[in-house]
Design a protein around this motif. Sequence first.
Motif, PDB file in Angstrom:
ATOM      1  N   CYS A 105       0.849  -1.187   0.000  1.00  0.00           N
ATOM      2  CA  CYS A 105       0.000   0.000   0.000  1.00  0.00           C
ATOM      3  C   CYS A 105       0.891   1.245   0.000  1.00  0.00           C
ATOM      4  O   CYS A 105       1.945   1.239   0.635  1.00  0.00           O
ATOM      5  CB  CYS A 105      -0.874  -0.036   1.246  1.00  0.00           C
ATOM      6  SG  CYS A 105      -1.948   1.399   1.458  1.00  0.00           S
ATOM      7  N   SER A 123     -12.232  -1.609   1.732  1.00  0.00           N
ATOM      8  CA  SER A 123     -12.161  -3.037   1.441  1.00  0.00           C
ATOM      9  C   SER A 123     -13.504  -3.495   0.873  1.00  0.00           C
ATOM     10  O   SER A 123     -14.516  -2.803   0.996  1.00  0.00           O
ATOM     11  CB  SER A 123     -11.831  -3.834   2.704  1.00  0.00           C
ATOM     12  OG  SER A 123     -10.539  -3.497   3.181  1.00  0.00           O
ATOM     13  N   TRP A 181     -13.747  -8.198   3.375  1.00  0.00           N
ATOM     14  CA  TRP A 181     -12.576  -9.003   2.975  1.00  0.00           C
ATOM     15  C   TRP A 181     -11.424  -8.079   2.611  1.00  0.00           C
ATOM     16  O   TRP A 181     -11.543  -7.225   1.744  1.00  0.00           O
ATOM     17  CB  TRP A 181     -12.966  -9.886   1.790  1.00  0.00           C
ATOM     18  CG  TRP A 181     -11.843 -10.632   1.149  1.00  0.00           C
ATOM     19  CD1 TRP A 181     -10.956 -11.470   1.746  1.00  0.00           C
ATOM     20  CD2 TRP A 181     -11.506 -10.637  -0.245  1.00  0.00           C
ATOM     21  NE1 TRP A 181     -10.089 -12.003   0.826  1.00  0.00           N
ATOM     22  CE2 TRP A 181     -10.412 -11.497  -0.412  1.00  0.00           C
ATOM     23  CE3 TRP A 181     -12.040  -9.987  -1.366  1.00  0.00           C
ATOM     24  CZ2 TRP A 181      -9.825 -11.720  -1.658  1.00  0.00           C
ATOM     25  CZ3 TRP A 181     -11.470 -10.211  -2.597  1.00  0.00           C
ATOM     26  CH2 TRP A 181     -10.363 -11.074  -2.743  1.00  0.00           C
ATOM     27  N   THR A 182     -10.284  -8.238   3.282  1.00  0.00           N
ATOM     28  CA  THR A 182      -9.096  -7.418   3.012  1.00  0.00           C
ATOM     29  C   THR A 182      -7.908  -8.342   2.774  1.00  0.00           C
ATOM     30  O   THR A 182      -7.318  -8.861   3.727  1.00  0.00           O
ATOM     31  CB  THR A 182      -8.803  -6.476   4.190  1.00  0.00           C
ATOM     32  OG1 THR A 182      -9.992  -5.783   4.566  1.00  0.00           O
ATOM     33  CG2 THR A 182      -7.733  -5.466   3.804  1.00  0.00           C
ATOM     34  N   THR A 201      -3.318  -4.909   0.244  1.00  0.00           N
ATOM     35  CA  THR A 201      -4.235  -3.780   0.148  1.00  0.00           C
ATOM     36  C   THR A 201      -4.045  -2.872   1.364  1.00  0.00           C
ATOM     37  O   THR A 201      -3.518  -3.302   2.394  1.00  0.00           O
ATOM     38  CB  THR A 201      -5.691  -4.250   0.072  1.00  0.00           C
ATOM     39  OG1 THR A 201      -5.979  -5.097   1.187  1.00  0.00           O
ATOM     40  CG2 THR A 201      -5.932  -5.037  -1.206  1.00  0.00           C
ATOM     41  N   GLY A 238      -5.932  -1.607   3.587  1.00  0.00           N
ATOM     42  CA  GLY A 238      -6.590  -1.878   4.856  1.00  0.00           C
ATOM     43  C   GLY A 238      -6.014  -3.060   5.603  1.00  0.00           C
ATOM     44  O   GLY A 238      -6.364  -3.290   6.762  1.00  0.00           O
ATOM     45  N   TYR A 239      -5.135  -3.832   4.963  1.00  0.00           N
ATOM     46  CA  TYR A 239      -4.625  -5.057   5.588  1.00  0.00           C
ATOM     47  C   TYR A 239      -3.765  -4.710   6.805  1.00  0.00           C
ATOM     48  O   TYR A 239      -2.870  -3.871   6.746  1.00  0.00           O
ATOM     49  CB  TYR A 239      -3.803  -5.854   4.586  1.00  0.00           C
ATOM     50  CG  TYR A 239      -3.422  -7.237   5.089  1.00  0.00           C
ATOM     51  CD1 TYR A 239      -4.371  -8.250   5.149  1.00  0.00           C
ATOM     52  CD2 TYR A 239      -2.134  -7.521   5.506  1.00  0.00           C
ATOM     53  CE1 TYR A 239      -4.040  -9.515   5.599  1.00  0.00           C
ATOM     54  CE2 TYR A 239      -1.783  -8.782   5.952  1.00  0.00           C
ATOM     55  CZ  TYR A 239      -2.746  -9.778   6.010  1.00  0.00           C
ATOM     56  OH  TYR A 239      -2.410 -11.030   6.453  1.00  0.00           O
ATOM     57  N   PRO A 254     -10.050  -1.128   8.098  1.00  0.00           N
ATOM     58  CA  PRO A 254     -10.397  -0.417   6.873  1.00  0.00           C
ATOM     59  C   PRO A 254     -11.310   0.769   7.165  1.00  0.00           C
ATOM     60  O   PRO A 254     -12.153   0.721   8.062  1.00  0.00           O
ATOM     61  CB  PRO A 254     -11.111  -1.487   6.037  1.00  0.00           C
ATOM     62  CG  PRO A 254     -10.619  -2.797   6.580  1.00  0.00           C
ATOM     63  CD  PRO A 254     -10.398  -2.555   8.036  1.00  0.00           C
ATOM     64  N   ALA A 257     -16.237  -0.042   3.777  1.00  0.00           N
ATOM     65  CA  ALA A 257     -16.385  -1.213   2.908  1.00  0.00           C
ATOM     66  C   ALA A 257     -17.321  -0.853   1.770  1.00  0.00           C
ATOM     67  O   ALA A 257     -18.270  -0.093   1.959  1.00  0.00           O
ATOM     68  CB  ALA A 257     -16.929  -2.413   3.681  1.00  0.00           C
TER      69      ALA A 257
END
Length: 519
Positions: free
Chosen positions: A149, A262, A279-280, A284, A286-287, A291, A294
Amino acid sequence: MKRCELSGWLSVALCGVACAPPSSGVDSGRPEDAGLDAGVDAGIDAGQPDAGPGCDAGLSSGTLSGSRIKIKWLQTDEGDRFFSEWFDSQLGVRCILGGTPDDGERCVPFPAAQVIYTAAGCMPGSELAVASKRCGASEAWATLPTYDCPFGMNHVFPVTGSAPPPAQEFMVVSDGRCVGPFPVDTTMTYYAVGPEADPTTFVAVTPVTVHAGERFELRGKLGDDGSLFPNGLYDTQRMQECAVVLAADGTMRCLSLGAKGSMAGTFFSDSQCQQALVWTPPGTCGYGTQPAFAWQPGHSEACTPEPVKIFSVGDPVANPALFMASGGTCHGPVTTSPAQFNALGPETPADQFGPGALGWTSSCRQVAEETKSAGGVTFSNTNSFHSNVENVGCSWDQGTDGKQHCFPGDSEAPDHHSAMATVLTFYLDGACTQPVDLAYLADSCNVLPAPKWGGKRSSACPPVMTVYEIGEPVTATVYEMIGNSCTGELTPTANKQLFQIGAEVPPSTFGSADLVVDP
């Protein structure tokens, strides 16, 4: 034809998305932006085509060449110019924006060969480059991309010469793991590489505000050579990137769809697919964090536009059972690569996002480019074009006359029928000894009328598109070669149609352009 109305909307965050002329909004007041609006205005005005009485011209893009990074334009026979790609005139290669190991962002060679490793563990010193026979791929550079990111990381290596295929291959995947070994692909080309290139080999860019309105801004990247890369809208009220899409209230709005969010709705935590998860995946933004929001896109199998919804993000969910919905059925449990999951929070009301609008740069030129606007700030999406002559979407390919043409694709809402079928080689017999070229159209929405043309893209480099008139429908079963075996069988149905092809259509029928590079 499975229609996903949102295909391509994330392109606002990618390199090279051009913008339309500026709004009359207020200046951002940022020191780094001082004088930028004036320079962009001058670049837009220069070379603006003369539309003539009663015709709105195709708008020039706010994208600007620098002293080193040049724009390759699609210059139409009518005088309009559409952004095609970036070109590094010093290195003599195409380039795109990407992260580099100095924590910066630069215009790095693309497409390039991919770096692999010949030793287990992807040990430094065992690098090798591999490339397919892609048209236009640089044979001078190889990249090892990762998905850090916010805009990825590109380790770039100079190619020093050809190399024999290795005994085995290993590669680094998005979450940083070294995987392999993989069998060697003898159809690929292998290269030796030198030490990793210093990031300063490539032109650096910094974030800027290109144009500012009261709420929305057009953001971009300014190269240290003076090049300008507009790349999308920004909502200053929500402090998030946004894209103009269909919102839950049935209107077009600039929804938060940037890197800080995400996806929701891909996975569910229950066997009825009612409890959606956020789901992240690794790589990405937000990982490893919470996040910011969404987003849930419209259903990809829908035949009519479906809205995008924005949600808040709840608490982390550890090791959930995972289920997926498809075709009206909930499937699972399923497995996936390691990822982060959160509970889905409440939906954000659509009226929290500012109104937006879609449009076209011209209504009377042969080809127009899509524009997206919010709060008086407008930019054009360089990957979306429209034929005003045929009233369908179109995309640029080389024709048999050597020029670029915007060949027809799908019509606009609410019809969304495909104007161009794909010409493929089938066989009349089960032994695949009697080849015949037919136009094939897969249309899961059963939308009529039949396509007007059939297009066949050659395997040459660069590929060449040949367009044919559509002939009579074919109702007999035909056969296909799958690999080296004649095992494919196709019987036409309402949503898998075959047509004979007629006479070749002159490419000049469609909007024409030449590729030109700024001096």
